[in-house]
Design a protein around this motif. Sequence first.
Motif, PDB file in Angstrom:
ATOM      1  N   THR A   2      57.097  37.119  51.513  1.00 37.59           N
ATOM      2  CA  THR A   2      56.518  36.296  50.447  1.00 37.59           C
ATOM      3  C   THR A   2      57.490  35.181  50.068  1.00 37.59           C
ATOM      4  N   ILE A   3      56.988  33.950  49.979  1.00 34.95           N
ATOM      5  CA  ILE A   3      57.788  32.838  49.469  1.00 34.95           C
ATOM      6  C   ILE A   3      57.656  32.881  47.950  1.00 34.95           C
ATOM      7  N   LEU A   4      58.776  33.003  47.260  1.00 37.59           N
ATOM      8  CA  LEU A   4      58.759  33.206  45.811  1.00 37.59           C
ATOM      9  C   LEU A   4      58.407  31.940  45.051  1.00 37.59           C
ATOM     10  N   ARG A   5      57.464  32.098  44.110  1.00 41.52           N
ATOM     11  CA  ARG A   5      57.032  31.017  43.217  1.00 41.52           C
ATOM     12  C   ARG A   5      57.479  31.359  41.799  1.00 41.52           C
ATOM     13  N   PRO A   6      57.513  30.376  40.904  1.00 39.98           N
ATOM     14  CA  PRO A   6      57.927  30.669  39.523  1.00 39.98           C
ATOM     15  C   PRO A   6      57.074  31.763  38.865  1.00 39.98           C
ATOM     16  N   SER A   7      55.796  31.842  39.195  1.00 40.85           N
ATOM     17  CA  SER A   7      54.933  32.858  38.575  1.00 40.85           C
ATOM     18  C   SER A   7      55.229  34.269  39.082  1.00 40.85           C
ATOM     19  N   VAL A  41      68.487  38.658  34.156  1.00 44.68           N
ATOM     20  CA  VAL A  41      68.399  38.653  35.614  1.00 44.68           C
ATOM     21  C   VAL A  41      66.951  38.443  36.025  1.00 44.68           C
ATOM     22  N   ALA A  42      66.761  37.919  37.237  1.00 42.02           N
ATOM     23  CA  ALA A  42      65.416  37.686  37.762  1.00 42.02           C
ATOM     24  C   ALA A  42      64.792  39.010  38.173  1.00 42.02           C
ATOM     25  N   VAL A  43      63.563  39.246  37.696  1.00 41.99           N
ATOM     26  CA  VAL A  43      62.797  40.430  38.081  1.00 41.99           C
ATOM     27  C   VAL A  43      61.426  39.977  38.569  1.00 41.99           C
ATOM     28  N   ALA A  44      60.814  40.798  39.410  1.00 43.71           N
ATOM     29  CA  ALA A  44      59.482  40.488  39.937  1.00 43.71           C
ATOM     30  C   ALA A  44      58.427  40.765  38.871  1.00 43.71           C
ATOM     31  N   THR A  45      57.490  39.833  38.698  1.00 45.74           N
ATOM     32  CA  THR A  45      56.403  40.024  37.731  1.00 45.74           C
ATOM     33  C   THR A  45      55.198  40.711  38.361  1.00 45.74           C
ATOM     34  N   ARG A  46      55.236  40.861  39.686  1.00 41.87           N
ATOM     35  CA  ARG A  46      54.164  41.558  40.412  1.00 41.87           C
ATOM     36  C   ARG A  46      54.776  42.123  41.688  1.00 41.87           C
TER      37      ARG A  46
END
Length: 182
Positions: free
Chosen positions: A89-94, A78-83
């Motif tokens: 916030t517009i989500l970027r791959p990083s 599943v997608a999790v936040a890296t920060r």
Amino acid sequence: DAILDNLRVAAASHEPWQIRFELANAQFRRLAAANTPITASGGSPPWTGVQRFTLRFITPDGPVTIPVVAEVVLPDLVAVATRGLSCGTILRPSDLALKRVPAEPGRSRRAKTFVRLEDVVGMETTRPIRTGQTVERPMVRQPIVVRRGETVTVVARTGGVQVRTTARAREDGGRGDLIFVE
């Protein structure tokens, strides 16, 4: 726990394995009588699916070995936040990573999470998201492209007829949203 420890060593991985198996009452009573730690061996790559293990321990009556057939599964990625991400916030791959996170018992999260990063990149957060937190659908939306009070062009088509007029947006809206206009 013994089977989980065995999988971690044999597969050289600390994945959040989920293990299901049943024991007969007699086997359970023998396990309860163990007066040494229980150890497990067995399993084979790919380490998921139906796996065969052997439990070993010692009781007051001597050493015991119990064969166990278990279903081993891994939670979905599943997608999790890296920060930490603030609202808007517009989500970027990083900002995101795919991670295996065990689901809460009795709750399916497949319908409310993202299993592919491309499905969530470009969306806007609707609330703050902590580092490592699973990104769920109610936490994001398409970015706002029309603001309340802005003039918009409305096009209606049916058959071979097309009508175009201007209107004022009565609410904010993102791509794919339906909004009221006047």
